[in-house]
Scaffold this active site. Sequence first.
Site, PDB file in Angstrom:
ATOM      1  N   ASP A   9      -2.795   5.493   1.792  1.00 54.10           N
ATOM      2  CA  ASP A   9      -1.763   6.111   0.965  1.00 54.10           C
ATOM      3  C   ASP A   9      -0.551   5.194   0.971  1.00 54.10           C
ATOM      4  O   ASP A   9       0.041   4.939   2.028  1.00 54.10           O
ATOM      5  CB  ASP A   9      -1.413   7.487   1.526  1.00 54.10           C
ATOM      6  CG  ASP A   9      -0.563   8.321   0.602  1.00 54.10           C
ATOM      7  OD1 ASP A   9      -0.302   7.892  -0.538  1.00 54.10           O
ATOM      8  OD2 ASP A   9      -0.157   9.427   1.019  1.00 54.10           O
ATOM      9  N   ASP A 103      -1.879   5.355  -6.155  1.00 52.80           N
ATOM     10  CA  ASP A 103      -1.350   4.971  -4.846  1.00 52.80           C
ATOM     11  C   ASP A 103      -2.159   5.440  -3.647  1.00 52.80           C
ATOM     12  O   ASP A 103      -1.712   5.294  -2.510  1.00 52.80           O
ATOM     13  CB  ASP A 103       0.090   5.447  -4.713  1.00 52.80           C
ATOM     14  CG  ASP A 103       0.219   6.957  -4.611  1.00 52.80           C
ATOM     15  OD1 ASP A 103      -0.612   7.673  -5.186  1.00 52.80           O
ATOM     16  OD2 ASP A 103       1.163   7.412  -3.945  1.00 52.80           O
ATOM     17  N   GLU A 104      -3.334   5.995  -3.862  1.00 52.66           N
ATOM     18  CA  GLU A 104      -4.141   6.392  -2.703  1.00 52.66           C
ATOM     19  C   GLU A 104      -5.624   6.381  -3.036  1.00 52.66           C
ATOM     20  O   GLU A 104      -6.024   6.546  -4.188  1.00 52.66           O
ATOM     21  CB  GLU A 104      -3.714   7.762  -2.163  1.00 52.66           C
ATOM     22  CG  GLU A 104      -3.890   8.917  -3.105  1.00 52.66           C
ATOM     23  CD  GLU A 104      -3.452  10.241  -2.501  1.00 52.66           C
ATOM     24  OE1 GLU A 104      -3.799  10.534  -1.346  1.00 52.66           O
ATOM     25  OE2 GLU A 104      -2.763  10.983  -3.216  1.00 52.66           O
TER      26      GLU A 104
END
Length: 182
Positions: A9, A103-104
Amino acid sequence: MTRNIIHIDMDAFFASVEQRDDPALRGRPVAVGSATGRGVVAAASYEARTFGVRSAMPSVVALRRCPDLIFVPHRFDVYRSVSRQIRDIFEDYTPLVEPLSLDEAYLDVTANLRELPSATATAREIRARIFEATALTASAGISYNKFLAKLASDHNKPNGQFVIPPGTGAEFVAGLEVGRFH
């Protein structure tokens, strides 16, 4: 065989990209979004989070909590480009990458392509490569399933990692508030 799952993350991704690209924003409370009446916060820097500013918060509420908050417009083309760089790094370790957003992602490194000795070492190396390539930090959670890996990645933020080893998941989860579950 126990599975080795890593949840990566990126730390305050959109806001961190903005702070990286504009040195005047570093160390200051930043929100990506619009400060207009109906605007919302798409992402908040850790400096803004200390005031209680969060993603999806109405801009007027965010400004009330943090009067010095600096709003910057989103640049999704840049975020997508950086995300692609990060995903390319993931694919050096496993073909089993499950992105959740820009983003993850989850990575199944049970059989990692670099043959590193552990998922912990793999996560540490991935995070270092992300920083080297993008100047951005990431947090990682390591466990034997996705649910626990996701919980673990939140446990030592920002720029940290945490492991929930086999046999300890139930005990770890029992100590958490239900609101922590996704």
